[in-house]
Design a protein around this motif. Structure first.
Motif, short mmCIF file in Angstrom:
data_model
loop_
_atom_site.label_atom_id
_atom_site.label_comp_id
_atom_site.label_asym_id
_atom_site.label_seq_id
_atom_site.Cartn_x
_atom_site.Cartn_y
_atom_site.Cartn_z
N LEU A 225 0.84 -1.20 0.00
CA LEU A 225 0.00 0.00 0.00
C LEU A 225 0.88 1.26 0.00
O LEU A 225 0.67 2.18 -0.79
CB LEU A 225 -0.89 -0.04 1.24
CG LEU A 225 -2.01 0.95 1.36
CD1 LEU A 225 -3.02 0.76 0.24
CD2 LEU A 225 -2.71 0.78 2.71
N ARG A 226 1.88 1.29 0.89
CA ARG A 226 2.77 2.46 0.93
C ARG A 226 3.44 2.68 -0.42
O ARG A 226 3.56 3.81 -0.89
CB ARG A 226 3.85 2.25 2.01
CG ARG A 226 4.83 3.42 2.09
CD ARG A 226 6.10 3.07 2.84
NE ARG A 226 6.86 2.03 2.14
CZ ARG A 226 7.93 1.44 2.63
NH1 ARG A 226 8.37 1.78 3.84
NH2 ARG A 226 8.57 0.50 1.95
N ASP A 227 3.89 1.59 -1.04
CA ASP A 227 4.64 1.71 -2.29
C ASP A 227 3.71 1.73 -3.51
O ASP A 227 4.19 1.70 -4.64
CB ASP A 227 5.67 0.58 -2.40
CG ASP A 227 6.75 0.71 -1.32
OD1 ASP A 227 6.86 1.81 -0.74
OD2 ASP A 227 7.46 -0.28 -1.07
N ASP A 228 2.41 1.78 -3.27
CA ASP A 228 1.43 1.95 -4.34
C ASP A 228 1.56 0.85 -5.41
O ASP A 228 1.50 1.13 -6.61
CB ASP A 228 1.62 3.35 -4.97
CG ASP A 228 0.44 3.74 -5.84
OD1 ASP A 228 -0.66 3.20 -5.63
OD2 ASP A 228 0.63 4.59 -6.73
N ASP A 229 1.81 -0.40 -4.96
CA ASP A 229 1.95 -1.52 -5.89
C ASP A 229 2.96 -1.23 -7.00
O ASP A 229 2.76 -1.61 -8.14
CB ASP A 229 0.60 -1.91 -6.49
CG ASP A 229 -0.34 -2.54 -5.46
OD1 ASP A 229 0.13 -3.40 -4.69
OD2 ASP A 229 -1.52 -2.17 -5.42
N GLY B 78 24.47 -2.49 -8.75
CA GLY B 78 24.21 -1.26 -9.50
C GLY B 78 22.73 -0.91 -9.58
O GLY B 78 22.28 -0.35 -10.58
N MET B 79 21.95 -1.22 -8.51
CA MET B 79 20.52 -0.87 -8.51
C MET B 79 20.29 0.27 -7.52
O MET B 79 21.03 0.44 -6.56
CB MET B 79 19.67 -2.09 -8.13
CG MET B 79 19.68 -3.19 -9.18
SD MET B 79 18.94 -4.73 -8.59
CE MET B 79 17.22 -4.31 -8.52
N ARG B 80 19.23 1.05 -7.80
CA ARG B 80 18.89 2.17 -6.91
C ARG B 80 17.41 2.16 -6.59
O ARG B 80 16.59 1.74 -7.42
CB ARG B 80 19.20 3.50 -7.60
CG ARG B 80 20.63 3.65 -8.00
CD ARG B 80 20.80 4.96 -8.73
NE ARG B 80 20.30 6.07 -7.91
CZ ARG B 80 20.59 7.33 -8.15
NH1 ARG B 80 21.35 7.66 -9.16
NH2 ARG B 80 20.10 8.28 -7.38
N LEU B 81 17.09 2.68 -5.42
CA LEU B 81 15.68 2.85 -5.04
C LEU B 81 15.12 4.09 -5.72
O LEU B 81 15.82 5.10 -5.84
CB LEU B 81 15.57 3.03 -3.52
CG LEU B 81 15.83 1.79 -2.68
CD1 LEU B 81 16.14 2.19 -1.25
CD2 LEU B 81 14.60 0.89 -2.72
N ILE B 82 13.84 4.02 -6.14
CA ILE B 82 13.26 5.22 -6.75
C ILE B 82 12.85 6.23 -5.67
O ILE B 82 12.70 7.40 -5.97
CB ILE B 82 12.08 4.88 -7.70
CG1 ILE B 82 10.96 4.15 -6.98
CG2 ILE B 82 12.56 4.06 -8.88
CD1 ILE B 82 9.74 3.89 -7.87
N ARG B 83 12.69 5.79 -4.42
CA ARG B 83 12.54 6.74 -3.32
C ARG B 83 12.90 6.04 -2.01
O ARG B 83 12.86 4.81 -1.93
CB ARG B 83 11.12 7.32 -3.25
CG ARG B 83 10.08 6.27 -2.91
CD ARG B 83 8.70 6.87 -2.76
NE ARG B 83 7.76 5.79 -2.49
CZ ARG B 83 6.45 5.92 -2.55
NH1 ARG B 83 5.92 7.07 -2.88
NH2 ARG B 83 5.66 4.90 -2.27
N GLN B 84 13.23 6.84 -1.01
CA GLN B 84 13.66 6.28 0.27
C GLN B 84 12.44 5.80 1.05
O GLN B 84 11.49 6.57 1.24
CB GLN B 84 14.40 7.39 1.04
CG GLN B 84 15.40 6.88 2.05
CD GLN B 84 16.41 5.92 1.45
OE1 GLN B 84 16.92 6.14 0.37
NE2 GLN B 84 16.67 4.82 2.15
N PRO B 85 12.42 4.54 1.49
CA PRO B 85 11.22 4.04 2.19
C PRO B 85 11.08 4.61 3.60
O PRO B 85 12.06 4.70 4.33
CB PRO B 85 11.45 2.52 2.24
CG PRO B 85 12.91 2.33 2.08
CD PRO B 85 13.45 3.50 1.30
N LYS B 86 9.85 5.02 3.94
CA LYS B 86 9.57 5.58 5.27
C LYS B 86 8.42 4.81 5.91
O LYS B 86 7.60 4.24 5.20
CB LYS B 86 9.15 7.04 5.14
CG LYS B 86 10.22 7.94 4.59
CD LYS B 86 9.78 9.40 4.73
CE LYS B 86 10.76 10.32 4.04
NZ LYS B 86 10.20 11.09 2.95
#
Ligand SMILES: [Zn+2]
Length: 176
Positions: free
Chosen positions: A80-84, A135-143
Motif C-alpha cells: 500500500l505504501r509503495d502503491d503496488d 548497480g541498482m537504486r531505489l526510486i525513493r527512500q522508504p519511510k
C-alpha cells in the motif's frame, strides 16, 4: 459511495459506507465540506438513490482525540505504501514481492525502512546482494506509514484522495 470523514481539525479519520453517513447526518455529528455535494447527497437520501461515484467528504462538528497509531510493516501495508510499484524499476503491477534492501542473510530486518515492494525481475537480479554490488537504486527512500500519513487508508481511494487534496488547498486559500 465511500465517504471520507475528517476530524474537525481536517485530519482524515476514516472512510465509511453511505449507511453510516446517513446515521451520522441524522445525529447531526457531521457537516459536508462542499455545498454542491451536500445538495446532491441530501436529494439522493430523500429519493433513496445516492449518487454512486461522487467523492463525498464530511467533517466532524466536534474534534475527537485520535491516538497515534503505529502500523506494522506487513506485506499488505508495504504494498500500500509503495502503491503496488516496484521500488527499483517503477513497474506498477499486482502481486509484487517484498525485498529486504539489506538482505536478511546479512542481518537486514523486516522494518519499514528495509522492506520495499519489488517485481520478480528486480528481485531475481538483486538476490542476496547489496544494491551497490548490483548497480541498482531505489526510486525513493522508504519511510514508515503511520496514521499521520495523510490518511494511509485513503491510498485505496484515489478519487477521494484527490477530492481531499483539492479541499485542503481550497481551505488554505480561504484562511490565507
Ligand atoms: Zn522491478
Amino acid at each position: 459511495m465511500p465517504v471520507l470523514v475528517l476530524n474537525a481539525s481536517l485530519q482524515p479519520l476514516s472512510v465509511i459506507p453511505e449507511r453510516r453517513l446517513v446515521v451520522l447526518l441524522t445525529k447531526n455529528k457531521v457537516a459536508f465540506v462542499d455545498e454542491q455535494v451536500r445538495q446532491a447527497i441530501e436529494e439522493g437520501i430523500n429519493a433513496r438513490h445516492l449518487p454512486a461515484d461522487e467523492p463525498v467528504i464530511v467533517q466532524l462538528l466536534a474534534n475527537v482525540r485520535v491516538p497515534r497509531m503505529a502500523l506494522r510493516p506487513t506485506r499488505a501495508n508495504i504494498l500500500l505504501r509503495d502503491d503496488d510499484t516496484c521500488q527499483y524499476c517503477g513497474k506498477h503491477e499486482r502481486d509484487l514481492t517484498l525485498d529486504h534492501i539489506i538482505p536478511r542473510s546479512r542481518g537486514g530486518q523486516g522494518t519499514w525502512e528495509n522492506l520495499v515492494a519489488c517485481c520478480r525481475a528486480c528481485n531475481g537480479r538483486k538476490g542476496n546482494r547489496y544494491l551497490k554490488d548490483v548497480g541498482m537504486r531505489l526510486i525513493r527512500q522508504p519511510k514508515p506509514l503511520d496514521h499521520e500519513y495523510a490518511g494511509f487508508f485513503l491510498l485505496r481511494y484515489p478519487r477521494l484522495r484527490e477530492a481531499y487534496q483539492a479541499y485542503l488547498l481550497s481551505a488554505q486559500v480561504k484562511t490565507a
